[in-house]
Structures are given as structure tokens and as C-alpha cells.
Design an enzyme around this catalytic site. Structure first.
Site, PDB file in Angstrom:
ATOM      1  N   ASP A 157      39.256 -35.372  12.189  1.00  0.00           N
ATOM      2  CA  ASP A 157      39.060 -34.557  12.201  1.00  0.00           C
ATOM      3  C   ASP A 157      39.853 -33.114  12.058  1.00  0.00           C
ATOM      4  OD1 ASP A 157      38.409 -32.764   9.565  1.00  0.00           O
ATOM      5  OD2 ASP A 157      36.368 -33.819   9.814  1.00  0.00           O
TER       6      ASP A 157
ATOM      7  N   ASP B 214      37.692 -33.620   0.572  1.00  0.00           N
ATOM      8  CA  ASP B 214      36.582 -33.598   0.322  1.00  0.00           C
ATOM      9  C   ASP B 214      35.730 -33.603  -0.580  1.00  0.00           C
ATOM     10  OD1 ASP B 214      35.863 -33.502   3.561  1.00  0.00           O
ATOM     11  OD2 ASP B 214      35.362 -31.174   3.461  1.00  0.00           O
TER      12      ASP B 214
HETATM   13  C1  GLA Z   1      35.278 -31.557   7.418  1.00  0.00           C
HETATM   14  C2  GLA Z   1      35.890 -33.112   7.119  1.00  0.00           C
HETATM   15  C3  GLA Z   1      34.197 -32.978   6.441  1.00  0.00           C
HETATM   16  C4  GLA Z   1      33.326 -33.260   7.012  1.00  0.00           C
HETATM   17  C5  GLA Z   1      33.072 -32.882   7.973  1.00  0.00           C
HETATM   18  C6  GLA Z   1      31.684 -32.521   9.026  1.00  0.00           C
HETATM   19  O1  GLA Z   1      34.918 -31.161   6.638  1.00  0.00           O
HETATM   20  O2  GLA Z   1      35.766 -33.318   6.198  1.00  0.00           O
HETATM   21  O3  GLA Z   1      34.512 -35.063   5.436  1.00  0.00           O
HETATM   22  O4  GLA Z   1      33.686 -34.795   8.390  1.00  0.00           O
HETATM   23  O5  GLA Z   1      34.520 -31.670   8.373  1.00  0.00           O
HETATM   24  O6  GLA Z   1      31.618 -31.239   9.662  1.00  0.00           O
END
Ligand code: GLA
Length: 701
Positions: free
Chosen positions: A448, A505
Site C-alpha cells: 500500500d 477502495d
Molecule cells: C488503504 C487501502 C485499504 C486498506 C487500508 C488499511 O486505504 O486502500 O484497502 O488496506 O489502507 O489501512
């Protein structure tokens, strides 16, 4: 003047090259017959000087400059360190050499006085995608800073007057805007150290008369700069010039004496329509970009802990979730954020990549062992490039983050970014992630990147790639996903190194359908993570039926990002049935040719994948239809002369199934020719909002 032609399967590019002068692309279009007179072709598109033009009309061509009176943006904007106040350095680049083979052309330019060389390669690759790379080296005495680093310069054939660009925000990636090319051109840049949610590193030009499309993309995970200069003032030859460059992140890119800038790369492709365009990009990615694509096994169904548990992690809770997941047919369990250091919320502990004894008193081994018993493999979330001010790492190395000496260090999501150009930083991160991968059987990393980069430098991307490459070399079997709060870092540069991207997301099916339709214009379904989320959706608040959520999620790399314990028995049954369907069809969905299906109702989205005599289509109605009887859905990509058995795989959408006139016929299968399926299509009940159908086809003869 000499001419060089490059031929793909269906495309030809013709270049006009003048030793000591300019280089231009004088033809870009459908493949020309052998023996075409290239001089005549160039002559047919040339015109004499018109009024109010420099006496020698400038040819911006493949390396636009200001020197002869062109008013657009020069490809190389240089500031001389010895004389920074003098502004942009006047350049005079001339073609010095070139070399060509059937599918590849190299052109070298030099500015003899400055000692700067520009080398550019044009290569026609799989899918007829043209890869363009550009190298800049400074053989002179001077030291310069470049505004940005050019990758693609392409004079746009005048028939392309439509322009589709993409923009977006968190949870709302890749919103398309189509316009007629305006006289004032187009410009877009990122400036946050990554391409961002908007997809500004992609664009599509179109010819509204013929439908032909020309798309381009900057293959780099850092800042981009995209610009089209139109020649409305008439100094050039009337064509617009598209330029795509690696952005200088506000500081510029140094080009010191004796240095050679790493190649910047872009791609473009020409196709008769947007389905063919998608197929070209997918073929190229599968054949040449994705790491060892031919060795990939079936894309396993994921369950990700984030939407189910958030930071509320414990060994028993995760094992219970895993047991539930296994009963649905899940094949990979991904432990998301919250497993390390003191990370009990999103304001702390990034950088402390040690399994938290508070959450996992026995380490990760018992959880992984249980997953293996259940037939699942294990994936882990990491965000290596970041550090929380509240972390042991930051307390030990406060100077390891990107910052401006003596200035405040503003955070985003409570975090700072590490300086990836620093070897010590990379060594630390390699050490931690390598240790985890050695200690535990981790099949997959969700990598990420949740903070914009401010301040930033282009070196950050090189550092990121170096770390990723080193970890991949040490652990070649580990699959990696690129996530950046969703789709904030998706490009062909990162896709050389990862197996999947997280497109957004936002798991709300209506939004996701749009987002997947946009990304799949460039990326094949097997790399697009596509998860069934909870209802109501935590981002939009919308409640959607499981049947609709699950059908749409099948068109991608399917997963679940919800807690099965909070689903009704019926929802679990429906979800499990679709996971089984996905497993049955993923061989087709992840290898075949994607077709975008047109429908007169703008609220109907259709796509279909055809592979070796089989095809699966998804047709989804998002809004309430103005008519009871929606227009038939016309299929695509079939052999008109062949006969196909057509079925509607069950389960059928509960609210629409009773509208089927002849359910038994749909179960047994109708036999129709490809011509009938593509010409007239199939009348499906699509009157209710949030209804989706699957259509399965099998070629009989
Ligand atoms: C980001 C990612 C999510 C999740 C969060 C965790 O927002 O896009 O899918 O993994 O971090 O903190």
C-alpha cells in the site's frame, strides 16, 4: 529526406528523417500495402507556406523546440545552473543518426553546442502497442535542470478531434470526460509523487466520424505531465502535439555534465474501436509487461480482513473469519492493516514491521497453519514506504523521511513518507520484509501507499522500484498487489513488478462497475482486484443485493471484503454460488479478448470475454429503466457463421427472474448463430435498477 516505415499486424508508422534536420511521424494509421511510395505519402500531406507564418515554417515533429517559431511547449525545457536567471536555454537539436528494422526505429538527436544527446526508440510490440522510450545524456560541460523528462512526443493526425481524459479522487477513480479537442489544447499533471486516482497518465483520442481511437499512457509510477498543444495559431502544420513526460515534482530533474537519465517510457496504440484498443493493451501487458504472466496459476479468490474487521484483530477472530471464508470457497486469506507494532489505529507505528505480540502472542504461525488446514494460502498487507511519527523507526531515524530542513513536516493520514532514494532506508525495509517472508509462508503482499508525497523528488520512484525489484528477486514466488488508497498508483511501470492492482477502495457495485469499465480499457481483468463488499456499503451507504454485488465482482480478480458472519444464509448461498461460477469461468475471463458491449440505455453496462470458443458476458442495469422492455443486448467478438449454445447461468437475479418469458429454454440453452447474437442480440429483463445477468456461450460448430 529519408523515410522509414514500421509495420505492426494492423498498423503502420512512417517517419521522415532529415540528417542534420528534423524528424517527424508523417503517417500513423491502418497498415499500408507493401510498396507504398512513402515520398508521395509525405507529399500528399504537406502544404506550402501560408500567410503570417515564419519564412521557414517550423516542424515541431518529434522534438519540438522554440527555435524556428513554434509556440507550443518544447520537449526539453532546460535551465543552466551557471545562469539560472537567464530562463529557458535556447536549444537547437538536430537529427544525428538513426537505425531501423521492421518493427523498431532508433533516432538520435544532438545539440552540438550544449553537448546534449536525445535518443528515442519506437518499437511496435505485442498487440500493436507502440513502446516509446527516451534517453537523455549530457556530454557537455554545462549542468542543467530539466522541467520534466520527456517520454512521448507524438504529432496527432488531424482526424482525431475527440479527447477522452480521466480524473478522479479517493474512492472515485477514473471518471471519463470526453470533449472536442479545444483550440487551447490540454494539460494535466500530478505533483503528488505518483499518478494519483485520476488516471491523468492515460488518454484516448478519437475520430468521431470513423470511431477509430488512439490511446497513450506514461509507463511510470511517479509524477506525470501530459500536454497537448494545438497549432491554432498556425505556426506549425496544423497538427496538435501530444507530449507525455515524467514530472519533475516541482524541483525539476538534474542533468549534470556526464550524466545519463534513465529511460522514460510511454506507450500508445491505435485501434478501430475501444474494444480492439483494450484487446491490444491486454495482449501487450500479458505478453511483455506482467512478470512471468504465462506461469501464473488461476487467480485465487481472496478474502481481505479490512472491511470485515478493520483494526479489531485477534488470532481467534481471524481464525473464525477464515473458517467462514473457507466455507464460501475462498482460496486466499489476506491479513490487512493492524498486525504489526503498536498499530491499533491509523495514526501510529508504520515502519515497525514486527508482528505485534499484543495481537498475535504466538506469532502468525497458528493463523497460517489453520489457513493451510482450510486449504487457503496467506497474504499480508504492508506499507513499506511510509513512517508514522509515532513509531520506533521514526524515533530512531527522524531524518529518514522526506522533509525540508528546518520546515514543518505535515502529515497525511497521520504519516510521513520515507526517503526511498536513501540506501539505508531501503536496506532497513528490505531487511524487515525479507525476514517476514523468510519466517512465514506468505504467498502474497498487498503493498500500500497511503500518503501523497510532499515534498517529493523523481528519485523516489527509482528507490521504490529498486526495493520492489530486490524483494522480488529474493522471493520470486510471492505475488504482489499495488494499492495506493485504492487506485492511486496504477501504471505500466509498476505492472512490470506486480501481479494485481487495487482499482479503488470503493466496493460499491455501481461505482465499481464504472471504475472497472474504465481500468479494463487498459488492463486485463486478471489484474483488477474486484471484491464483494458489505451492504450497506461503508463509503456510499448504498444497500445492494448480494446477487448484483457478486455478479459484477466476477469480472476481475474476485474476492470478498466483508464479514460472512454478518450475511444472511441466503446471501452466503448466493455468494458461494458466484464464487463457484467464477472458478468455472476464470480461465476464460483471465485469458480472453474483452469486448465492451454497446447498449442504447446509458445505464446499462455490458462487457464480455471470448476465449477459445467460450464466452461469458456481464450485463448490468444500474438505474431504473424508462422502458419495461429494454433493447436486446447485442453481443460481440463471435464468429458470425458459427452456432453457439447460449445459457443464462444461475442463480438469476431475484427481482428480474420472473420476467423471463421462457425460463426452461434459457436453462436448456438456445442455439443461435454468431450473426444473430451480434446482429439482433438477446432480450433480457433489465427494467429494475441494480440488476445484472450473466450470459454464457459455447461454440458448437
Ligand atoms: C488503504 C487501502 C485499504 C486498506 C487500508 C488499511 O486505504 O486502500 O484497502 O488496506 O489502507 O489501512
Amino acid at each position: 529526406m529519408e523515410f522509414v516505415r514500421l509495420d505492426g499486424a494492423a498498423v503502420t508508422l512512417v517517419f521522415a528523417l532529415e540528417q542534420g534536420g528534423t524528424a517527424d511521424c508523417v503517417y500513423l494509421g491502418a497498415r499500408l500495402p507493401e510498396g507504398e511510395d512513402l515520398g508521395a505519402l509525405a507529399a500528399a500531406s504537406a502544404r506550402g507556406r501560408h500567410e503570417s507564418q515564419p519564412d521557414v515554417p517550423p516542424r515541431p515533429g518529434l522534438l519540438p523546440e522554440r527555435k524556428a517559431g513554434w509556440s507550443g511547449t518544447p520537449a526539453l525545457r532546460l535551465i543552466d545552473h551557471a545562469n539560472p536567471l537567464a530562463g529557458e536555454v535556447a536549444t537547437d537539436f538536430r537529427v544525428s543518426q538513426w537505425d531501423a528494422s521492421a518493427r523498431e526505429l532508433w533516432i538520435g538527436w544532438q545539440d552540438a553546442r550544449l553537448g546534449i544527446h536525445v535518443d528515442r526508440w519506437w518499437r511496435i510490440r505485442a498487440g500493436d502497442v507502440v513502446r516509446v522510450s527516451c534517453d537523455i545524456s549530457n556530454h557537455g560541460e554545462g549542468n542543467f535542470t530539466l522541467d520534466d523528462q520527456p517520454a512521448l512526443v507524438l504529432p496527432i493526425p488531424a482526424r482525431f478531434t475527440g479527447l477522452t481524459t480521466f480524473s478522479g479522487r479517493w474512492a472515485g477513480e477514473m471518471r471519463e470526460t470526453r470533449r472536442t479537442m479545444a483550440p487551447d489544447g490540454y494539460a494535466s499533471q500530478s505533483g503528488i509523487g505518483k499518478p494519483g486516482f485520476g488516471g491523468g497518465n492515460w488518454l484516448i483520442l478519437d475520430d468521431p466520424q470513423a470511431g477509430e481511437v488512439l490511446a497513450a499512457h506514461l509507463a511510470c509510477s511517479g509524477d506525470y505531465s501530459t500536454r497537448i498543444d494545438c497549432d491554432t495559431k498556425g505556426q506549425g502544420d496544423g497538427r496538435g502535439v501530444l507530449q507525455m513526460a515524467r514530472g519533475g515534482s516541482g524541483n525539476g530533474i538534474s542533468l549534470l555534465s556526464g550524466t545519463d537519465l534513465d529511460q522514460a517510457e510511454a506507450v500508445f496504440a491505435l485501434a478501430p474501436d475501444r474494444s480492439a484498443l483494450a484487446q491490444g493493451f491486454h495482449e501487450y501487458l500479458r505478453a511483455e509487461v506482467l512478470p512471468a504472466r504465462k506461469d501464473w496459476g488461476p487467480r485465487k479468490v481472496h478474502l481481505n480482513s479490512w472491511e470485515a474487521l478493520g483494526f479489531n484483530l485477534s488470532e481467534p477472530g481471524l481464525i473464525a473469519l477464515a473458517e467462514d471464508a473457507a466455507s464460501l470457497g475462498i482460496e486466499r486469506f489476506v491479513l490487512d492493516d493492524g498486525w504489526f507494532g503498536g498499530r491499533r489505529n491509523d495514526q501510529t507505528s508504520l515502519g515497525d514491521w514486527f508482528v505485534s505480540p499484543d495481537v498475535f502472542p504466538n506469532g502468525l504461525a497458528p493463523l497460517i497453519a489453520r489457513l493451510h488446514d482450510l486449504g487457503m494460502d496467506f497474504g499480508l498487507w504492508v506499507e513499506p514506504e511510509m513512517v508514522s511519527p509515532d513509531s520506533d523507526l521514526y524515533r530512531a531515524h527522524p531524518d529518514w523521511c522526506l522533509h525540508v530542513e528546518g520546515r514543518e513536516r505535515p502529515t497525511m493520514r497521520g504519516q510521513l513518507a520515507l526517503d526511498m532514494s536513501c540506501q539505508d532506508v531501503r536496506d532497513y525495509l528490505f531487511g524487515r520484509i525479507d525476514a517476514l517472508l523468510q519466517e512465514y509462508p506468505i504467498a502474497y503482499l498487498k503493498w500500500d501507499h497511503n500518503r501523497d508525497l510532499f515534498p517529493s523528488t523523481p528519485c523516489q520512484t527509482e528507490g521504490y522500484y529498486a526495493l520492489l525489484d530486490a524483494l522480488r528477486a529474493a522471493h520470486p514466488r510471492v505475488e504482489i498487489e499495488s494499492c495506493s488508497s485504492g487506485g492511486g498508483r496504477i501504471d505500466f511501470g509498476v505492472l512490470r513488478r506486480v501481479h494485481r492492482v487495487w482499482p479503488s477502495d470503493n466496493n460499491d457495485t455501481i461505482e465499481r462497475l464504472r471504475i472497472i469499465s474504465a481500468w479494463s480499457q487498459f488492463l486485463p481483468l486478471e489484474v483488477l482486484g474486484s471484491h464483494v463488499g458489505p451492504s450497506p456499503n461503508p463509503i456510499t451507504g448504498r444497500r445492494l443485493a448480494m446477487d448484483f454485488r457478486a455478479k459484477v465482482a466476477m469480472f476481475g480478480h474476485m474476492g470478498v471484503e466483508a464479514d460472512p458472519a454478518r450475511m444472511t444464509e441466503k446471501e452466503r448461498e448466493t455468494l458461494a454460488a458466484h464464487i463457484a461460477l467464477y472458478k468455472q469461468w476464470r480461465g476464460v475471463l483471465h485469458s480472453g479478448a474483452l469486448h465492451r458491449l454497446a447498449h442504447p440505455d446509458p445505464d446499462v453496462t455490458g462487457m464480455m470475454v471470448v476465449h477459445q470458443g467460450k464466452a461469458l458476458a456481464l450485463v448490468a442495469q444500474t438505474a431504473f429503466s424508462p422502458v419495461f422492455d429494454a433493447a436486446p443486448v447485442r453481443l460481440s467478438g463471435l464468429d458470425p457463421a458459427a452456432r453457439y449454445r447460449v445459457t443464462l447461468p444461475e442463480p438469476w437475479p431475484p427481482r428480474a427472474r420472473h420476467y423471463l418469458a421462457n425460463p426452461d429454454a434459457w436453462r436448456a440453452g438456445l442455439t443461435l448463430s454468431g450473426a444473430a447474437l451480434m446482429g439482433q442480440g438477446l432480450a433480457l429483463p433489465l427494467t429494475h435498477p441494480e440488476t445484472a445477468w450473466l450470459i454464457a456461450l459455447e461454440k458448437l460448430s
